[in-house]
Design a protein around this motif. Sequence first.
Motif, PDB file in Angstrom:
ATOM      1  N   SER A 252     -38.772  -4.918   6.903  1.00  0.00           N
ATOM      2  CA  SER A 252     -37.508  -5.009   7.645  1.00  0.00           C
ATOM      3  C   SER A 252     -36.844  -6.364   7.443  1.00  0.00           C
ATOM      4  O   SER A 252     -35.625  -6.461   7.285  1.00  0.00           O
ATOM      5  N   THR A 253     -37.637  -7.440   7.445  1.00  0.00           N
ATOM      6  CA  THR A 253     -37.082  -8.776   7.233  1.00  0.00           C
ATOM      7  C   THR A 253     -36.535  -8.911   5.820  1.00  0.00           C
ATOM      8  O   THR A 253     -35.461  -9.488   5.604  1.00  0.00           O
TER       9      THR A 253
ATOM     10  N   VAL B 159     -33.134  -6.846   5.676  1.00  0.00           N
ATOM     11  CA  VAL B 159     -31.986  -7.213   6.506  1.00  0.00           C
ATOM     12  C   VAL B 159     -31.716  -8.715   6.534  1.00  0.00           C
ATOM     13  O   VAL B 159     -30.571  -9.159   6.405  1.00  0.00           O
ATOM     14  N   ARG B 160     -32.756  -9.503   6.696  1.00  0.00           N
ATOM     15  CA  ARG B 160     -32.580 -10.944   6.919  1.00  0.00           C
ATOM     16  C   ARG B 160     -32.529 -11.767   5.641  1.00  0.00           C
ATOM     17  O   ARG B 160     -31.814 -12.774   5.571  1.00  0.00           O
TER      18      ARG B 160
ATOM     19  N   GLU C  59     -36.150 -11.146  16.771  1.00  0.00           N
ATOM     20  CA  GLU C  59     -36.127  -9.715  16.491  1.00  0.00           C
ATOM     21  C   GLU C  59     -36.373  -8.941  17.772  1.00  0.00           C
ATOM     22  O   GLU C  59     -37.064  -9.423  18.669  1.00  0.00           O
TER      23      GLU C  59
ATOM     24  N   LYS D 114     -34.485  -3.438  15.742  1.00  0.00           N
ATOM     25  CA  LYS D 114     -33.098  -3.077  16.025  1.00  0.00           C
ATOM     26  C   LYS D 114     -32.184  -3.464  14.866  1.00  0.00           C
ATOM     27  O   LYS D 114     -31.265  -2.720  14.510  1.00  0.00           O
ATOM     28  N   SER D 115     -32.434  -4.624  14.253  1.00  0.00           N
ATOM     29  CA  SER D 115     -31.595  -5.052  13.137  1.00  0.00           C
ATOM     30  C   SER D 115     -31.714  -4.101  11.955  1.00  0.00           C
ATOM     31  O   SER D 115     -30.746  -3.856  11.233  1.00  0.00           O
TER      32      SER D 115
ATOM     33  N   GLU E 171     -29.719  -0.881  12.787  1.00  0.00           N
ATOM     34  CA  GLU E 171     -28.271  -1.089  12.685  1.00  0.00           C
ATOM     35  C   GLU E 171     -27.789  -1.147  11.243  1.00  0.00           C
ATOM     36  O   GLU E 171     -26.609  -0.946  10.979  1.00  0.00           O
ATOM     37  N   SER E 172     -28.684  -1.396  10.303  1.00  0.00           N
ATOM     38  CA  SER E 172     -28.289  -1.481   8.895  1.00  0.00           C
ATOM     39  C   SER E 172     -28.413  -0.147   8.168  1.00  0.00           C
ATOM     40  O   SER E 172     -27.990  -0.031   7.012  1.00  0.00           O
TER      41      SER E 172
END
Length: 287
Positions: free
Chosen positions: A98-99, A102-103, A161, A236-237, A240-241
Amino acid sequence: MDLTQLEVFRAIAEEGSVTAAAGKLHRVPSNISTRLRQLEDELGTALFSREKLRLHITDAGRTLLDYANRILALTEEARLQVSSQHPAGVFTLGAIESTAAVRLPPLIARYHQAWPEVELDLSTGPSGAMTDGLLAGEFSAVFIDGPPKHPQLEGIPVFNEEMVLISSLNHPPVTCAREISGATIYAFRANCSYRRLFENWFARENASPGKIFEMESYHGILACVSAGAGLALIPKSMLESMPGRDSVSAWPLSDSMGELAIWLVWRKGSGSANLRAMVKMLEAVQE
């Protein structure tokens, strides 16, 4: 054949005599002669022909000189890359999926623009696998949920997060784990820290999940949940992506258990220029 022998051989070839090579390398002539004799004995051939006080390189010597120049140049390049205070060379990073999704893309783009001589190598996987890889020397640093628990590791928090429970749109609201005790769950493998968080949330409220199906991607998890086949916990991030974010409902975990921090973690004592540049960039982003 070692680097010192090659340095001695090259100095003799450039200077034309043992005495001159000794002066260039700040060694005594007897040491230079010994090194050359050892090298010739090891190779089984003469590298120089002797004429009074002068040495003339042989055909075998010219062949070796070409290799020696390349080997010594590469050795110096490696030394500069490793010891340089300027970011350069290979920088291996690990990150939970996930990181990474998204990040990291904007961060890596900025890093590459600032330090184009660094070759970034990014791998993804569960937090347990990333930590094991870091300890095994496979990564220079990893992005995982922290703080690190191993005594050989240290790091800094870099992203906040929030984990949310997702369900199908027609599922009743979820306010606590007891309301979904026994429900089918979709999650990553057992060494995923997010899965452990989910299981701990159930245990804290004296509840337990039902069947746990292990998946390999968030997109697969989202598809199963949106179809009403079960529930899942995802960042959540990340939700949302994703294109299918409107096909599920999202619920926060009770008692703020879903709030956590993503850390950049490295082995204690590591202080490469590449790592320092990454830490500095992350600290600037947070300001």
